[in-house]
Design a protein around this motif. Sequence first.
Motif, short mmCIF file in Angstrom:
data_model
loop_
_atom_site.label_atom_id
_atom_site.label_comp_id
_atom_site.label_asym_id
_atom_site.label_seq_id
_atom_site.Cartn_x
_atom_site.Cartn_y
_atom_site.Cartn_z
N ALA A 105 45.10 13.98 -3.09
CA ALA A 105 46.51 13.75 -2.72
C ALA A 105 47.16 12.76 -3.70
N GLY A 106 46.43 11.73 -4.08
CA GLY A 106 46.95 10.76 -5.03
C GLY A 106 47.17 11.35 -6.40
N GLU A 107 46.24 12.19 -6.85
CA GLU A 107 46.35 12.82 -8.17
C GLU A 107 47.47 13.85 -8.23
N VAL A 108 47.68 14.55 -7.12
CA VAL A 108 48.68 15.62 -7.07
C VAL A 108 50.04 15.09 -6.67
N ASP A 109 50.08 13.88 -6.12
CA ASP A 109 51.31 13.27 -5.61
C ASP A 109 51.89 14.10 -4.47
N ILE A 110 51.05 14.32 -3.46
CA ILE A 110 51.44 15.06 -2.27
C ILE A 110 50.92 14.26 -1.06
N THR A 111 51.60 14.35 0.06
CA THR A 111 51.16 13.59 1.23
C THR A 111 49.84 14.15 1.75
N LEU A 112 49.07 13.29 2.39
CA LEU A 112 47.81 13.73 3.00
C LEU A 112 48.06 14.84 4.01
N ALA A 113 49.16 14.71 4.77
CA ALA A 113 49.48 15.71 5.79
C ALA A 113 49.72 17.08 5.15
N ASN A 114 50.50 17.13 4.09
CA ASN A 114 50.80 18.41 3.44
C ASN A 114 49.56 18.99 2.75
N LEU A 115 48.75 18.14 2.14
CA LEU A 115 47.53 18.62 1.51
C LEU A 115 46.56 19.16 2.57
N SER A 116 46.52 18.50 3.71
CA SER A 116 45.67 18.94 4.81
C SER A 116 46.12 20.31 5.33
N ILE A 117 47.42 20.52 5.39
CA ILE A 117 47.96 21.83 5.81
C ILE A 117 47.50 22.91 4.85
N LEU A 118 47.54 22.64 3.56
CA LEU A 118 47.06 23.59 2.56
C LEU A 118 45.56 23.82 2.72
N LYS A 119 44.82 22.74 2.85
CA LYS A 119 43.36 22.81 2.92
C LYS A 119 42.89 23.59 4.15
N ASN A 120 43.63 23.47 5.24
CA ASN A 120 43.25 24.14 6.49
C ASN A 120 43.88 25.51 6.68
N LEU B 13 50.87 23.85 -6.96
CA LEU B 13 49.69 24.62 -7.36
C LEU B 13 49.25 24.21 -8.77
N ASN B 14 50.20 24.02 -9.65
CA ASN B 14 49.92 23.58 -11.02
C ASN B 14 49.20 22.23 -11.01
N ALA B 15 49.72 21.29 -10.22
CA ALA B 15 49.12 19.96 -10.16
C ALA B 15 47.72 20.00 -9.55
N ILE B 16 47.52 20.84 -8.54
CA ILE B 16 46.19 20.97 -7.93
C ILE B 16 45.21 21.55 -8.94
N CYS B 17 45.62 22.59 -9.65
CA CYS B 17 44.75 23.20 -10.67
C CYS B 17 44.41 22.21 -11.77
N ARG B 18 45.37 21.40 -12.17
CA ARG B 18 45.12 20.38 -13.19
C ARG B 18 44.11 19.36 -12.67
N ALA B 19 44.29 18.89 -11.45
CA ALA B 19 43.42 17.86 -10.88
C ALA B 19 42.00 18.38 -10.63
N LEU B 20 41.88 19.66 -10.26
CA LEU B 20 40.57 20.23 -9.96
C LEU B 20 39.97 21.00 -11.15
N LYS C 207 33.76 17.71 -5.98
CA LYS C 207 33.41 16.44 -5.30
C LYS C 207 34.62 15.51 -5.22
N LYS C 208 35.75 16.07 -4.77
CA LYS C 208 36.97 15.28 -4.60
C LYS C 208 37.35 15.30 -3.13
N GLY C 209 37.70 14.13 -2.64
CA GLY C 209 38.15 14.00 -1.26
C GLY C 209 39.64 14.24 -1.14
#
Length: 74
Positions: A21-36, A47-54, A14-16
């Motif tokens: 993006a704020g927790e991982v310190d990555i731009t919305l654009a780059n996170l969107s590229i990953l997400k899509n 990847l480490n930061a995303i795994c930690r945040a999620l 349940k994370k937007g």
Amino acid sequence: MIVINLDVMMAKRKKGLTELAGEVDITLANLSILKNNKAKAVRLSTLNAICRALDCQPGDILQYVEDKEEEEDG
């Protein structure tokens, strides 16, 4: 081919996009590229930061799927 299931894990946690993006310190654009699933590469530190945040494992986000184009070419 590697499929990135980031959207699935984000929904489970349940994370937007903006919050992650704020927790991982990555731009919305780059996170969107990953997400899509448009990314050609991902840094291990990202990847480490995303795994930690999620609170998940890399295998929860990354999945190998047979690429039918490669099968036809080979």
